[in-house]
Write a protein that holds these residues in place. Structure first.
Motif, mmCIF file in Angstrom:
data_model
loop_
_atom_site.group_PDB
_atom_site.id
_atom_site.type_symbol
_atom_site.label_atom_id
_atom_site.label_comp_id
_atom_site.label_asym_id
_atom_site.label_seq_id
_atom_site.Cartn_x
_atom_site.Cartn_y
_atom_site.Cartn_z
ATOM 1 N N ILE A 175 0.847 -1.206 0.000
ATOM 2 C CA ILE A 175 0.000 0.000 0.000
ATOM 3 C C ILE A 175 0.881 1.255 0.000
ATOM 4 N N PHE A 176 0.641 2.078 -0.988
ATOM 5 C CA PHE A 176 1.348 3.353 -1.099
ATOM 6 C C PHE A 176 0.519 4.400 -0.363
ATOM 7 N N HIS A 177 1.154 5.152 0.538
ATOM 8 C CA HIS A 177 0.495 6.293 1.179
ATOM 9 C C HIS A 177 1.271 7.530 0.775
ATOM 10 N N ALA B 195 -3.278 3.422 -28.250
ATOM 11 C CA ALA B 195 -4.434 2.915 -29.009
ATOM 12 C C ALA B 195 -4.897 3.926 -30.049
ATOM 13 N N SER B 196 -4.656 5.225 -29.790
ATOM 14 C CA SER B 196 -5.163 6.254 -30.707
ATOM 15 C C SER B 196 -4.024 7.057 -31.343
ATOM 16 N N ASN B 197 -2.774 6.634 -31.091
ATOM 17 C CA ASN B 197 -1.582 7.316 -31.641
ATOM 18 C C ASN B 197 -1.609 8.822 -31.375
ATOM 19 N N THR B 198 -2.085 9.186 -30.193
ATOM 20 C CA THR B 198 -2.277 10.613 -29.871
ATOM 21 C C THR B 198 -1.705 10.903 -28.482
ATOM 22 N N PRO B 199 -1.050 12.056 -28.297
ATOM 23 C CA PRO B 199 -0.580 12.395 -26.944
ATOM 24 C C PRO B 199 -1.752 12.652 -25.995
ATOM 25 N N VAL B 200 -1.501 12.450 -24.709
ATOM 26 C CA VAL B 200 -2.535 12.659 -23.688
ATOM 27 C C VAL B 200 -2.022 13.664 -22.667
ATOM 28 N N MET B 201 -2.905 14.590 -22.276
ATOM 29 C CA MET B 201 -2.570 15.531 -21.199
ATOM 30 C C MET B 201 -3.273 15.092 -19.927
ATOM 31 N N LEU B 202 -2.550 15.094 -18.824
ATOM 32 C CA LEU B 202 -3.148 14.816 -17.516
ATOM 33 C C LEU B 202 -3.139 16.134 -16.761
ATOM 34 N N GLU B 203 -4.329 16.714 -16.598
ATOM 35 C CA GLU B 203 -4.423 18.036 -15.961
ATOM 36 C C GLU B 203 -4.582 17.866 -14.459
ATOM 37 N N LEU B 204 -3.666 18.453 -13.688
ATOM 38 C CA LEU B 204 -3.767 18.357 -12.225
ATOM 39 C C LEU B 204 -3.907 19.749 -11.648
ATOM 40 N N ARG B 205 -5.009 19.976 -10.944
ATOM 41 C CA ARG B 205 -5.157 21.262 -10.260
ATOM 42 C C ARG B 205 -4.283 21.251 -9.001
ATOM 43 N N ILE B 206 -4.153 22.447 -8.392
ATOM 44 C CA ILE B 206 -3.282 22.580 -7.213
ATOM 45 C C ILE B 206 -3.663 21.552 -6.148
ATOM 46 N N ARG B 207 -4.973 21.438 -5.878
ATOM 47 C CA ARG B 207 -5.394 20.534 -4.799
ATOM 48 C C ARG B 207 -5.137 19.070 -5.156
ATOM 49 N N ALA B 208 -5.256 18.724 -6.436
ATOM 50 C CA ALA B 208 -5.014 17.329 -6.834
ATOM 51 C C ALA B 208 -3.539 16.974 -6.639
ATOM 52 N N CYS B 209 -2.664 17.942 -6.890
ATOM 53 C CA CYS B 209 -1.226 17.668 -6.729
ATOM 54 C C CYS B 209 -0.891 17.333 -5.283
ATOM 55 N N HIS B 210 -1.593 17.992 -4.373
ATOM 56 C CA HIS B 210 -1.218 17.843 -2.961
ATOM 57 C C HIS B 210 -2.204 16.997 -2.150
ATOM 58 N N VAL B 211 -3.192 16.394 -2.841
ATOM 59 C CA VAL B 211 -4.139 15.549 -2.114
ATOM 60 C C VAL B 211 -3.382 14.323 -1.567
ATOM 61 N N HIS B 212 -3.724 13.902 -0.373
ATOM 62 C CA HIS B 212 -3.086 12.721 0.217
ATOM 63 C C HIS B 212 -4.040 11.539 0.165
ATOM 64 N N GLY B 213 -3.495 10.369 0.068
ATOM 65 C CA GLY B 213 -4.335 9.176 0.043
ATOM 66 C C GLY B 213 -3.488 7.939 -0.103
ATOM 67 N N SER B 214 -4.127 6.848 -0.517
ATOM 68 C CA SER B 214 -3.372 5.600 -0.661
ATOM 69 C C SER B 214 -3.907 4.805 -1.851
ATOM 70 N N PHE B 215 -3.081 3.897 -2.344
ATOM 71 C CA PHE B 215 -3.519 2.985 -3.403
ATOM 72 C C PHE B 215 -2.656 1.730 -3.340
ATOM 73 N N MET B 216 -3.146 0.676 -3.967
ATOM 74 C CA MET B 216 -2.385 -0.570 -3.955
ATOM 75 C C MET B 216 -1.349 -0.537 -5.081
ATOM 76 N N ALA B 217 -0.097 -0.672 -4.711
ATOM 77 C CA ALA B 217 0.979 -0.528 -5.699
ATOM 78 C C ALA B 217 1.114 -1.774 -6.570
ATOM 79 N N LYS B 218 1.736 -1.558 -7.733
ATOM 80 C CA LYS B 218 2.139 -2.665 -8.609
ATOM 81 C C LYS B 218 3.651 -2.582 -8.742
ATOM 82 N N PRO B 219 4.282 -3.616 -9.236
ATOM 83 C CA PRO B 219 5.743 -3.514 -9.384
ATOM 84 C C PRO B 219 6.119 -2.506 -10.470
#
Ligand code: SF4
Ligand code: SF4
Length: 712
Positions: free
Chosen positions: A19-21, A174-198
Motif C-alpha cells: 500500500i502506497f500512502h 491505441a489512438s496514436n495521440t498524446p494525452v494531457m493529464l491536468e492536475l489542479r493545485i489541490r489534486a497535486c497535494h491531495v493525500h491518500g493511498s492505493f495498492m501498488a504494482k511492481p
C-alpha cells in the motif's frame, strides 16, 4: 531545491500489493514507473514543480530501470523531447505549469499531435487556475482541442489518478495521440493511498538501446504528409480514442435516488461538488449521493453516447465546469440536440463564468440548481435552509470581525537580494525622473507592488527584453528591462539578448543573478554555482553574454546600493550605443538561509563561535519620516510607538527575523537619510578574546555615560 523528497521516494520502490500512502504528485511518479516509461522530463513550475524535484530525487530508481531523465531548458524543450515517441515504441512523460508552459510548448505540441505517436506520451500539466494562481487565467482545454490532444482531468483521489496515468499511456498508444493529464493545485497535494504494482522496466531504455533508426515520411510535419495527418486525426485517431475511453470506462457514473436530475462535472471538481452536496444534506462523507453524478475524468474528447445516456429521462442537468469559455456546456447542448433530448442544461447560469470554483462558489451554484430543478424526493426547502445557515455563519463571522480582512499581497522575502536593486532604481528616479521598466516573470515581478511600483509591463517568461524592443526607441531617455537568471536561460538569451545585439538596441538590461529559479521552488539552472554530478557546471551568464557579442557588462553585488545607483546612472548616460547589461549578483536569500541555518545550528551545537549580523534603529535619532521603509519594503523593517512622550510619530524599528542583509544601512547611506541605523554583531559562544574586548568596551562606554561631578 525548496523541498527534498529523499525519504518519500522510498515509496516508489513498493511492489505488488503493497500500500502506497502519500501525496498526489508522488503517486503520479509511481504510476509512471508502473507504466514502463522510458524517458521523463519537464520544466519546473507550480503546481507541478515537485514532480521534477521527485524525479531528481529518485535518480537511483530511474537509473536502475534505465529511464532517461532530462531537466529541460524550457517547456518547448520538454514537448519536443516527446518526439522520441513518434517513431519508436518508447513511452515518455513530461511535465510543466499550464497554461503558461503550454503556450511555450505549443509549437512542438502541434507538431507532435499532427505526426502522432507510436509510444504512449503523457503530458502532466499543473493547471494553475484560481485565487492562488500566479498566471494569466486561461484553460489548457483550448490547447487540447486545437491540437487534438486528449485531456484527462482526474477525480482527485489517488487510485483514480494512478489508473488514469496508466490508462493514459494505453489510450495514447491505441489512438496514436498524446494525452494531457491536468492536475489542479489541490489534486497535486491531495493525500491518500492505493495498492501498488511492481515498477516496469521499459522495453527500450538506456540499458536496452534501440538499434535501427526508423524513417517514415508520413510522420514528418510537412505537406503533403500534414494533410494526411489531419484526416487521420479525425477519421482514425478520434474514433479509436472514443472507443477506448468508453470500453475502459475512464469516465465514472455515480447513481442517486433523485434521478430526474443529474450533475455532469469535470473530474477535478468532483470533491468540491460532493462536499457542497454534503453541506446541503444531499450526500454523505463516503460518496453516497442523492443526485446522480457523471464524472468526466476525460474532458476531451466527450463521449456523446455516454453524455446522452446519462441525460435520458432527466429533466435538468447541471454542468460543473470551472473557467471559461464553457466548452463542455456548449458541447453538451450540441450532443443533446443531435440526440433529440430535451433535458434542460444549467451551468454558467447558476455558476460564475469566470474565476475559481471554490467550495463556497460550488455550494452557492448547487443551492441555486436545487431550487431551480427541484429534484424528486429532495426537500428543496431543507437544502435552502442548510445553505442559509452556512451564509448566516459567514455573516456573523464578518460582523464579529468588524472590518474586512486586509488583503496580503505577496512580496520579496526578508533580505531578498533583489530588493536593493529596486531601492537603487527609486533613488535614480529621484534624480532623473520616472523610468519605463519592462518587467519579466520571477520573484522580481513583486517590484510592481508597493512600495516600489516599478515595472510597466510583463509579457512572459524571459521576454522582458523582447518586450522592451519597441519601447526604448520611442523614449528620449533610455529605458530599463529586468530579467531573472531563470528567464535568461529559459529564452531571454535568444529572444531578448541576441535579438537586441542583432538589432543594435540601445537599452539597459538588469539580470537578477540569484543563482536559481527561485520563484518555482529554488531549482538549479545552468549558471547555479553548485550543480549535481549529472549536470554541467561551466555555463556562466557572463560567458553567454560575451558569446552573443554583448560588450558593455557590469557586475554589481546587489546589496551595495550606492554602487548600483552609480552603475544604473552610468548605463543611462554613457555614450556607448548598444545593449548595456548590469548583472545584479547575490544569492537568493531564501536559498542562502536554508543552506547556512543547519550549518550554524551544527556549529552552535559543537560550541563553536558564531557571529550573526543584525541591524537596528536608534529610537532617539529616528525622525519618524519612514523614508527608509518606503525605499526598502523589508517586512522586518517596520514601525513602533515613539518612546519619546513629546513626539507622536511612530519610529522605525527592526524586528526579529532580520537576516542582516545590510540593505537598511545601505539605503540610509545612499539616500543620505538619518544616521539612525546601526549594525550589531551578535556573538554566540564567544572566545576569551571576545570577552576581554566586550569588558573593555563596556568599561569605556560606562565611563562616557557616567555623569560629570559638576552635573550631579
Ligand atoms: S525566493 Fe529568493 S529571490 Fe525570491 S523573493 Fe525570496 S529571497 Fe528573493
Ligand atoms: S538589514 Fe534591513 S533590509 Fe535587511 S533583513 Fe534586516 S531589516 Fe530587512
Amino acid at each position: 531545491m525548496e523541498r527534498s523528497f529523499k525519504q518519500e521516494v522510498e515509496s516508489l520502490k513498493l511492489g505488488d500489493g503493497q500500500i502506497f500512502h502519500g501525496e498526489g504528485i508522488l503517486a503520479v511518479t509511481k504510476a509512471l514507473l508502473q507504466s514502463g516509461v522510458s524517458y521523463v522530463g519537464g520544466y519546473q513550475g507550480a503546481p507541478v514543480s515537485h514532480m521534477m524535484d521527485v524525479l531528481n530525487d529518485a535518480r537511483d530508481i530511474m537509473d536502475e530501470l534505465g529511464i532517461h531523465i532530462e531537466t529541460n531548458a524550457s517547456e518547448a524543450g520538454a514537448a519536443a523531447m516527446l518526439g522520441a515517441s513518434i517513431n519508436y515504441p518508447l513511452r515518455g512523460a513530461v511535465t510543466w505549469k499550464s497554461t503558461v508552459g503550454t503556450n511555450v510548448a505549443s509549437d512542438a505540441l502541434s507538431n507532435l499531435a499532427s505526426a502522432g505517436v507510436i509510444g504512449g506520451t503523457l503530458i502532466v500539466i499543473g493547471e494553475d487556475y484560481g485565487e492562488g494562481a500566479s498566471i494569466i487565467q486561461e484553460r489548457s482545454h483550448a490547447f487540447a482541442m486545437k491540437s487534438q490532444i486528449w485531456l484527462f482531468d482526474p477525480r482527485p483521489n489517488l487510485p483514480t489518478i494512478v489508473n488514469l496515468v496508466e490508462q493514459g499511456f494505453n489510450l495514447s498508444e491505441a489512438s496514436n495521440t498524446p494525452v494531457m493529464l491536468e492536475l489542479r493545485i489541490r489534486a497535486c497535494h491531495v493525500h491518500g493511498s492505493f495498492m501498488a504494482k511492481p515498477n516496469r522496466a521499459p522495453q527500450f531504455s538506456r540499458k536496452h538501446v534501440l538499434e535501427n533508426p526508423d524513417f517514415d515520411y508520413a510522420r514528418i510535419c510537412l505537406p503533403p504528409a500534414t494533410y494526411a495527418q489531419e484526416k487521420q486525426k479525425i477519421e482514425i485517431r478520434w474514433p479509436a480514442a472514443v472507443k477506448f475511453i468508453r470500453e475502459h470506462k475512464l469516465n465514472e457514473t455515480f447513481s442517486g435516488a433523485a434521478d430526474d436530475v443529474g450533475i455532469i462535472t469535470q473530474g477535478g471538481m468532483y470533491n468540491a461538488v460532493l462536499r457542497a452536496l454534503q453541506q446541503l444534506g444531499l450526500a454523505d462523507v463516503f460518496g453516497g449521493c442523492q443526485i446522480p453524478i457523471y464524472v468526466l475524468n476525460v474532458t476531451y474528447p466527450l463521449i456523446p453516447d455516454e453524455v446522452s445516456q446519462f441525460c435520458v429521462g432527466k429533466r435538468a442537468v447541471l454542468i460543473v465546469e470551472e473557467g471559461q469559455p464553457n466548452y463542455i456546456e456548449e458541447a453538451t447542448h450540441a450532443i443533446l440536440r443531435r440526440a433529440d433530448l430535451q433535458t434542460r442544461i444549467h451551468g454558467k447560469d447558476v455558476l460564475p463564468m469566470a474565476g475559481e470554483y471554490t467550495g463556497e462558489v460550488v455550494l452557492t451554484g448547487l443551492a441555486r440548481f436545487v431550487q431551480l430543478a427541484a429534484p424528486q424526493g429532495v426537500d428543496a426547502a431543507d437544502a435552502q435552509k442548510a445553505f442559509e445557515s452556512f451564509l448566516s455563519a459567514k455573516r456573523s463571522a464578518a460582523e464579529l470581525l468588524g472590518a474586512p480582512v486586509p488583503t496580503r499581497p505577496p512580496g520579496f522575502c526578508v533580505g531578498c537580494p533583489e530588493r536593493p536593486v529596486f531601492s537603487a532604481m527609486r533613488l535614480v528616479e529621484r534624480e532623473v525622473g520616472r523610468l519605463h521598466v519592462s518587467c519579466d516573470i520571477g520573484c522580481h515581478t513583486f517590484s510592481t507592488l508597493p512600495p516600489f511600483n516599478i515595472g510597466n509591463t510583463v509579457l512572459g517568461y524571459g521576454l522582458g527584453l523582447a518586450s522592451n524592443a519597441a519601447v526604448n526607441p520611442m523614449f528620449g531617455r533610455r529605458t530599463l528591462t529586468v530579467m531573472g537568471d531563470g528567464g535568461f536561460w529559459h529564452n531571454g538569451l535568444t529572444s531578448g539578448v541576441a535579438n537586441a545585439v542583432f538589432n543594435r538596441d540601445d537599452g539597459i538590461l538588469v539580470i537578477m543573478k540569484n543563482g536559481y529559479t527561485s520563484a518555482t521552488g529554488i531549482q538549479a539552472i545552468p549558471s547555479s554555482v553548485e550543480q549535481s554530478q549529472t549536470k554541467s557546471s561551466d555555463m556562466g551568464i557572463e560567458k553567454a553574454l560575451a558569446g552573443v557579442g554583448v560588450k558593455w557588462v557590469k557586475s554589481v553585488y546587489t546589496y551595495r546600493v550606492g554602487e548600483m545607483v552609480k552603475t544604473l546612472k552610468e548605463a543611462l548616460t554613457t555614450s556607448y550605443s548598444g545593449l548595456k547589461v548590469i548583472i545584479a549578483d547575490a544569492e537568493c536569500q531564501l536559498a542562502r538561509q536554508r543552506r547556512i541555518r543547519p550549518r550554524i545550528a551544527r556549529m552552535l551545537a559543537r560550541g563553536e563561535r558564531v557571529v550573526r549580523t543584525k541591524y537596528g534603529v536608534d529610537d532617539e535619532i529616528c525622525t519618524g519620516d519612514h523614508s527608509c521603509i518606503r525605499l526598502s519594503g523589508c517586512p522586518t523593517l517596520t514601525i513602533k510607538p515613539n518612546p519619546d512622550p513629546l513626539r507622536t510619530d511612530p519610529v522605525a524599528t527592526v524586528i526579529d527575523g532580520c537576516v542582516g542583509c545590510g540593505l537598511c544601512g545601505e539605503v540610509a547611506h545612499a539616500a543620505i537619510l538619518c544616521p539612525s541605523f546601526y549594525r550589531a554583531d551578535v556573538v554566540q559562544n564567544p572566545s576569551p578574546w571576545d570577552r576581554v574586548i566586550d569588558r573593555l568596551r563596556r568599561a569605556v562606554i560606562g565611563w562616557f555615560q557616567t555623569p560629570a561631578p559638576w552635573t550631579r
